[in-house]
Design an enzyme around this catalytic site. Sequence first.
Site, short mmCIF file in Angstrom:
data_model
loop_
_atom_site.label_atom_id
_atom_site.label_comp_id
_atom_site.label_asym_id
_atom_site.label_seq_id
_atom_site.Cartn_x
_atom_site.Cartn_y
_atom_site.Cartn_z
N ASP A 67 0.81 -1.22 0.00
CA ASP A 67 0.00 0.00 0.00
C ASP A 67 0.85 1.27 0.00
O ASP A 67 2.06 1.22 0.19
CB ASP A 67 -0.97 -0.01 1.20
CG ASP A 67 -0.30 -0.47 2.50
OD1 ASP A 67 0.94 -0.46 2.57
OD2 ASP A 67 -1.02 -0.85 3.43
N ASN A 135 -7.16 -2.79 14.11
CA ASN A 135 -8.57 -3.09 13.86
C ASN A 135 -8.72 -4.33 12.97
O ASN A 135 -9.81 -4.60 12.46
CB ASN A 135 -9.25 -1.88 13.19
CG ASN A 135 -8.57 -1.49 11.89
OD1 ASN A 135 -7.57 -2.10 11.49
ND2 ASN A 135 -9.11 -0.49 11.21
N HIS A 137 -7.09 -4.82 10.11
CA HIS A 137 -6.84 -4.58 8.68
C HIS A 137 -5.57 -5.29 8.23
O HIS A 137 -4.67 -5.55 9.03
CB HIS A 137 -6.83 -3.08 8.34
CG HIS A 137 -5.59 -2.32 8.68
ND1 HIS A 137 -5.55 -0.95 8.76
CD2 HIS A 137 -4.33 -2.72 8.98
CE1 HIS A 137 -4.34 -0.55 9.06
NE2 HIS A 137 -3.58 -1.61 9.21
N GLU A 142 -9.55 -2.00 5.20
CA GLU A 142 -10.13 -1.66 6.50
C GLU A 142 -11.44 -2.43 6.72
O GLU A 142 -12.11 -2.80 5.76
CB GLU A 142 -10.43 -0.15 6.55
CG GLU A 142 -9.23 0.76 6.32
CD GLU A 142 -8.30 0.86 7.53
OE1 GLU A 142 -8.31 -0.05 8.39
OE2 GLU A 142 -7.54 1.84 7.59
P1 PGA Z 1 2.32 -2.06 12.85
O1 PGA Z 1 1.19 -1.90 11.76
O2 PGA Z 1 3.27 -3.08 12.34
O3 PGA Z 1 2.95 -0.69 12.93
O4 PGA Z 1 1.65 -2.47 14.13
C1 PGA Z 1 0.57 -3.01 11.24
C2 PGA Z 1 -0.45 -2.59 10.22
O5 PGA Z 1 -1.12 -1.56 10.39
O6 PGA Z 1 -0.61 -3.32 9.22
#
Ligand code: PGA
Length: 242
Positions: A67, A135, A137, A142
């Site tokens: 992304d 969350n 995702h 999302e």
């Molecule tokens: P993080 O993010 O590794 O900073 O916890 C994970 C994500 O949002 O995919």
Amino acid sequence: MKIYKARDYDHLSQIAANIIAAQITLKPESVLGLATGGTPVGTYKELIKKHKSGDLCFSEVKSINLDEYCTLAPESPQSYAYFMNDNLFNHVNIKAENVNIPSGLNLDADAECKRYDEVIKKNPIDLQLLGLGPNGHIGFNEPDAELKLGTNHVSLAQATIDANKRYFEREEDVPKTAYTMGMGSIMHSRKVLLIASGEGKAEILYKALKGPLTTQVPASLLQLHRDLIVVGDEGSLKFLVR
Ligand code: PGA
């Protein structure tokens, strides 16, 4: 599904890097789906160590990132293009032409999503590395009533903005939209490597791996994947492995 329990974050990073290195060793021209965020930083450090010691060559590897924030240029320190250069690509011998990241500067969302889907179609992903959003995702897919198969232009959830604002000077600076590889592309990857660290991820990791399949927890669809490897530490696995 295979779950590996690491002692701590460093050990998690070593295990994840070993799995990625094994993939590259077995197939030097592997297509790696790569992730940004805090969790993979240690994994990338371990891969760089293996490269510097002469044990790992990226000369034929292709990468396809999950992304990118819309409106950010690759030179912007908060962009995922910058993150990847800084945390991995500048330190290994991957060829620039083999690196793929959605262009946050292309404001024609239809054209950019189509272009990226073509890249993925031409280069089927051998191993997709994933972090886990607070969350549930994956990429920037999302929680929603529906999830998309292909690359799509998403509005970031407030939980994501809250989690990612640490990288920006002010919350208002966090872009509100992004391009993300779709769920179909993630699910079509030959192998998926999900990494999660810390107690803060324990509940969502449990929901993702043991809860009902639901678009409200996009990572729960990974339960359907034929070759899912999960690497967590004591904290993130506290409800899963004793
Ligand atoms: P993080 O993010 O590794 O900073 O916890 C994970 C994500 O949002 O995919």
